[in-house]
Motif scaffolding. Structure first.
Motif, short mmCIF file in Angstrom:
data_model
loop_
_atom_site.label_atom_id
_atom_site.label_comp_id
_atom_site.label_asym_id
_atom_site.label_seq_id
_atom_site.Cartn_x
_atom_site.Cartn_y
_atom_site.Cartn_z
N ALA A 68 -23.92 -93.79 -59.15
CA ALA A 68 -22.69 -94.17 -58.46
C ALA A 68 -21.80 -94.93 -59.45
CB ALA A 68 -23.02 -95.05 -57.24
N PRO A 69 -20.50 -94.85 -59.34
CA PRO A 69 -19.75 -94.16 -58.28
C PRO A 69 -19.55 -92.67 -58.54
CG PRO A 69 -18.23 -95.29 -59.73
CD PRO A 69 -19.61 -95.61 -60.23
N THR A 81 -21.35 -93.38 -65.49
CA THR A 81 -21.72 -93.82 -64.16
C THR A 81 -22.95 -94.70 -64.24
OG1 THR A 81 -21.95 -93.06 -61.86
CG2 THR A 81 -23.25 -91.89 -63.53
N GLU A 108 -23.31 -98.49 -57.77
CA GLU A 108 -21.89 -98.76 -57.93
C GLU A 108 -21.67 -100.18 -58.41
OE1 GLU A 108 -17.65 -98.00 -55.68
OE2 GLU A 108 -19.51 -97.29 -54.78
N HIS A 140 -22.02 -100.35 -62.20
CA HIS A 140 -20.85 -99.75 -62.86
C HIS A 140 -19.64 -100.67 -62.76
CE1 HIS A 140 -18.35 -96.35 -64.23
NE2 HIS A 140 -17.46 -96.77 -63.34
N GLU A 141 -19.38 -101.19 -61.57
CA GLU A 141 -18.21 -102.05 -61.36
C GLU A 141 -18.32 -103.36 -62.13
OE1 GLU A 141 -15.32 -101.12 -59.94
OE2 GLU A 141 -16.30 -99.16 -59.89
#
Length: 195
Positions: free
Chosen positions: A34-35, A164, A168, A171-172
């Protein structure tokens, strides 16, 4: 020479001094990311590799490999590491990348692509000062390589939709906290628009 926009400032991307470095897009890739999906990351990395080759820029693929895993770190951990998808040929680069004879392949034994490899040597011999970085996973192999590149004095451009994370949040975190402190964040399309 071409210009990447950076707020009100323009920075120059010189194809003769820029390398695409693609991290760990090999057959062991799982399906839970993710994402972005692994398929999207591979497709965007392949587009970038094709574009870089057309510009005469240096394309580098990084893979992790081992014969017996005794040559890799084995730290004591508080939690069990995730199971790897070690299928037959697990350490081969995915065919979608279309690796050519002009591409350079680095084999690493740990998260980062610099330690114990000739990556820095090969980049410096070609007068490379800028790295466009992508691959899997954002917060592990890409992040570690980015930090190493930063410490070696390279300029960094992150192709954020050509990488990726396992989550998420991973990654963020690197996108919002780490990467803005050591380089420039772009999309694949923004990089492909460079003439």
């Amino acid at each position: 020479m071409n210009h990447l926009k950076n707020g009100d400032r323009a920075t120059t991307l010189d194809w003769s001094k820029t390398s695409l470095v693609v991290i760990d897009l090999q057959k062991w890739i799982g399906s839970s990311y993710a994402p972005y999906s692994a398929e999207m990351v591979i497709a965007n990395a392949a587009k970038l590799a094709h574009h870089f080759r057309n510009k005469g820029a240096f394309v580098t693929f990084v893979r992790v490999s081992s014969k017996d895993f005794k040559d890799m770190p084995s730290p004591l951990l508080d939690s069990t590491p995730p199971k790897l998808n070690l299928i037959e040929g697990w350490d081969e680069l995915v065919p979608e990348l279309g690796v050519t004879e002009t591409d350079h392949i680095i084999t690493k034994k740990q998260w980062g692509a610099f330690h114990g490899t000739d990556l820095d040597l090969q980049l410096r011999r070609r007068n490379i000062d800028t790295i466009v970085l992508c691959g899997i996973a954002s917060g592990i192999g890409v992040d570690t390589t980015a930090r190493e590149a930063f410490q070696h004095g390279y300029q960094l451009v992150f192709a954020m939709d050509a990488m990726t994370g396992f989550t998420e949040a991973e990654h963020e975190h690197v996108r919002n906290v780490i990467f803005p402190r050591i380089g420039r964040i772009r999309t694949t399309e923004e990089i492909l628009e460079e003439k």
